[in-house]
Write an enzyme that holds these catalytic residues in place. Structure first.
Site, PDB file in Angstrom:
ATOM      1  N   HIS A  15      -1.560  -8.027   3.200  1.00  0.00           N
ATOM      2  CA  HIS A  15      -0.226  -7.554   3.556  1.00  0.00           C
ATOM      3  C   HIS A  15      -0.218  -6.041   3.766  1.00  0.00           C
ATOM      4  O   HIS A  15       0.220  -5.276   2.912  1.00  0.00           O
ATOM      5  CB  HIS A  15       0.783  -7.964   2.469  1.00  0.00           C
ATOM      6  CG  HIS A  15       1.137  -9.410   2.516  1.00  0.00           C
ATOM      7  ND1 HIS A  15       1.598 -10.112   1.422  1.00  0.00           N
ATOM      8  CD2 HIS A  15       1.100 -10.313   3.533  1.00  0.00           C
ATOM      9  CE1 HIS A  15       1.825 -11.375   1.768  1.00  0.00           C
ATOM     10  NE2 HIS A  15       1.527 -11.511   3.036  1.00  0.00           N
ATOM     11  N   CYS A  74      -9.205 -14.621  -1.927  1.00  0.00           N
ATOM     12  CA  CYS A  74      -9.717 -13.835  -3.051  1.00  0.00           C
ATOM     13  C   CYS A  74     -10.312 -14.780  -4.090  1.00  0.00           C
ATOM     14  O   CYS A  74      -9.685 -15.783  -4.446  1.00  0.00           O
ATOM     15  CB  CYS A  74      -8.580 -13.021  -3.668  1.00  0.00           C
ATOM     16  SG  CYS A  74      -9.048 -12.194  -5.204  1.00  0.00           S
ATOM     17  N   GLU A  76       0.442 -16.951  -1.438  1.00  0.00           N
ATOM     18  CA  GLU A  76      -0.427 -17.376  -2.534  1.00  0.00           C
ATOM     19  C   GLU A  76       0.155 -18.593  -3.251  1.00  0.00           C
ATOM     20  O   GLU A  76      -0.587 -19.504  -3.652  1.00  0.00           O
ATOM     21  CB  GLU A  76      -0.631 -16.234  -3.531  1.00  0.00           C
ATOM     22  CG  GLU A  76      -1.577 -16.604  -4.656  1.00  0.00           C
ATOM     23  CD  GLU A  76      -1.748 -15.511  -5.694  1.00  0.00           C
ATOM     24  OE1 GLU A  76      -2.020 -15.856  -6.864  1.00  0.00           O
ATOM     25  OE2 GLU A  76      -1.606 -14.318  -5.340  1.00  0.00           O
ATOM     26  N   THR A  86      -1.306 -14.321  -9.015  1.00  0.00           N
ATOM     27  CA  THR A  86      -2.181 -13.241  -9.484  1.00  0.00           C
ATOM     28  C   THR A  86      -1.560 -11.853  -9.360  1.00  0.00           C
ATOM     29  O   THR A  86      -2.100 -10.890  -9.900  1.00  0.00           O
ATOM     30  CB  THR A  86      -3.514 -13.228  -8.703  1.00  0.00           C
ATOM     31  OG1 THR A  86      -3.251 -12.939  -7.328  1.00  0.00           O
ATOM     32  CG2 THR A  86      -4.234 -14.558  -8.839  1.00  0.00           C
ATOM     33  N   CYS A 127      -4.393 -10.769 -11.791  1.00  0.00           N
ATOM     34  CA  CYS A 127      -5.715 -10.214 -11.536  1.00  0.00           C
ATOM     35  C   CYS A 127      -5.868  -8.821 -12.138  1.00  0.00           C
ATOM     36  O   CYS A 127      -4.887  -8.113 -12.380  1.00  0.00           O
ATOM     37  CB  CYS A 127      -6.023 -10.216 -10.045  1.00  0.00           C
ATOM     38  SG  CYS A 127      -5.298  -8.871  -9.119  1.00  0.00           S
ATOM     39  N   ASN A 129       2.235  -7.203  -4.986  1.00  0.00           N
ATOM     40  CA  ASN A 129       1.740  -6.248  -5.987  1.00  0.00           C
ATOM     41  C   ASN A 129       2.318  -4.856  -5.770  1.00  0.00           C
ATOM     42  O   ASN A 129       2.544  -4.113  -6.718  1.00  0.00           O
ATOM     43  CB  ASN A 129       0.209  -6.241  -6.017  1.00  0.00           C
ATOM     44  CG  ASN A 129      -0.406  -5.486  -4.866  1.00  0.00           C
ATOM     45  OD1 ASN A 129      -0.577  -4.271  -4.931  1.00  0.00           O
ATOM     46  ND2 ASN A 129      -0.745  -6.195  -3.801  1.00  0.00           N
ATOM     47  N   SER A 183      -3.443  -3.599  -1.172  1.00  0.00           N
ATOM     48  CA  SER A 183      -3.841  -3.814   0.222  1.00  0.00           C
ATOM     49  C   SER A 183      -3.627  -2.573   1.079  1.00  0.00           C
ATOM     50  O   SER A 183      -3.711  -2.647   2.308  1.00  0.00           O
ATOM     51  CB  SER A 183      -3.067  -5.008   0.808  1.00  0.00           C
ATOM     52  OG  SER A 183      -1.683  -4.896   0.555  1.00  0.00           O
TER      53      SER A 183
END
Length: 327
Positions: free
Chosen positions: A59, A114, A144, A183, A213, A243, A285
């Site tokens: 993204h 991932c 996801e 994650t 993660c 994220n 990202s």
């Protein structure tokens, strides 16, 4: 921590107001994003353009546009991919039906999911095979989440988005549950949701390891570490990046005003009025070149002094698919 290299101010810069930059570390690319981008680049190098990619590989518009310039073609669905060309699946993961459809058409495909997302996929499969119903903590509609739900038969998982969802979920067999998580969630929000699930369903089975993660956790911790020293914070990332959005939330919850920007041109200098120390971070990202672009743009209005605050050093590297190792 040592200062990052910067040039001595010129006479023109000396007339500009001072601005201290506190740059969070770790920030930016994680190992999964780095691997996914390499897969697309190496596929182009090995097979030639075009290489098709289902959904944004990660993204970030800058990354996507850079790969387009190299010969990647981004599509939403597999039926937009012509026969006889390679296709890459994005880092967020895909439902099982997608590689199955690709195989049925005889398409050559590369899975850039991932490895930490793939780990969640395998856990979901094992839990459902063992007869457990999964309460999945995540954001509805995120690629996801769609990919993870697509690993198990319909009805095998229930989505939990909020603490309120955790309070009211009413599974048919409360003694035969497990939970998994997306994650890229907020560490603090997820802990609250899981605490509710554990309290309501004492027999619920937890994942073998933390699903959020390492990169998501580390970037949130880095923001917390510098937040108290900052008057404001800029998070470089995309509005559809989970994220990155969580980093804004983490800063704001710590009492620091924060904004998400994609590029330096989006900086609102009026919003920075009165700011003496500005925190900067980047979602997993967002490439480092965008961080430098932001710093350089700020330096057109301020006499910038920058310092990096490293909370942990990341050394994670994920292996490439064997078919691309020699590309």
């Amino acid at each position: 921590m040592p200062d990052l290299p910067h040039s001595a101010p010129t006479d023109t810069q000396a007339a500009l107001p001072p601005l201290a930059l506190l740059i969070a570390a770790p920030r930016g690319f994680c190992a999964g994003v780095d691997r996914a981008i390499q897969i697309v680049e190496l596929a182009i190098a090995k097979h030639g353009a075009p290489v098709y990619v289902r959904h944004e590989i990660v993204h970030n518009k800058y990354v996507v546009d850079s790969l387009k310039a190299k010969g990647a073609v981004f599509v939403e669905e597999l039926d937009e991919v012509p026969d006889g060309v390679p296709v890459v699946f994005s880092a967020h993961g895909v439902p099982k039906s997608v590689p199955a459809d690709a195989a049925a058409r005889g398409l050559y495909y590369l899975d850039a999911t991932c490895p930490l997302v793939s780990k969640v996929h395998r856990q979901a499969e094992r839990l459902v095979e063992a007869g457990r119903h999964i309460l999945f903590v995540g954001h509805g509609g995120h690629p996801e989440v769609i990919g993870t739900f697509g690993q198990v038969p319909d009805g095998g998982m229930t989505l939990i988005e909020t603490a309120a969802d955790a309070e009211r979920v009413a599974p048919a067999d409360p003694d035969n549950l497990a939970f998994l998580t997306q994650t890229t969630l907020s560490v603090d929000d997820t802990a609250e949701v899981i605490a509710i699930l554990r309290a309501r369903f004492p027999a619920i089975q937890a994942p073998r390891g933390e699903d959020i993660c390492y990169a998501t956790s580390n970037r949130q911790a880095a923001v917390k570490a510098i937040g108290a020293a900052c008057d404001a914070m800029l998070v470089i990332g995309a509005p559809n990046s989970s994220n990155s959005l969580r980093l804004v939330e983490v800063a704001e919850r710590g009492g620091t005003k924060a904004r998400l920007i994609q590029r330096a041109a989006e900086i609102d200098f009026d919003w920075l009025a009165g700011v003496r120390t500005l925190g900067i971070t980047a979602g997993a990202s967002a490439p480092e070149v965008l961080v430098r672009e932001v710093v350089d743009h700020l330096a057109t209005r301020f006499t910038v002094e920058e310092r990096e605050a490293e909370s942990v050093r990341e050394t994670m590297v994920f292996k490439l698919p064997r078919s691309l190792e020699t590309a």
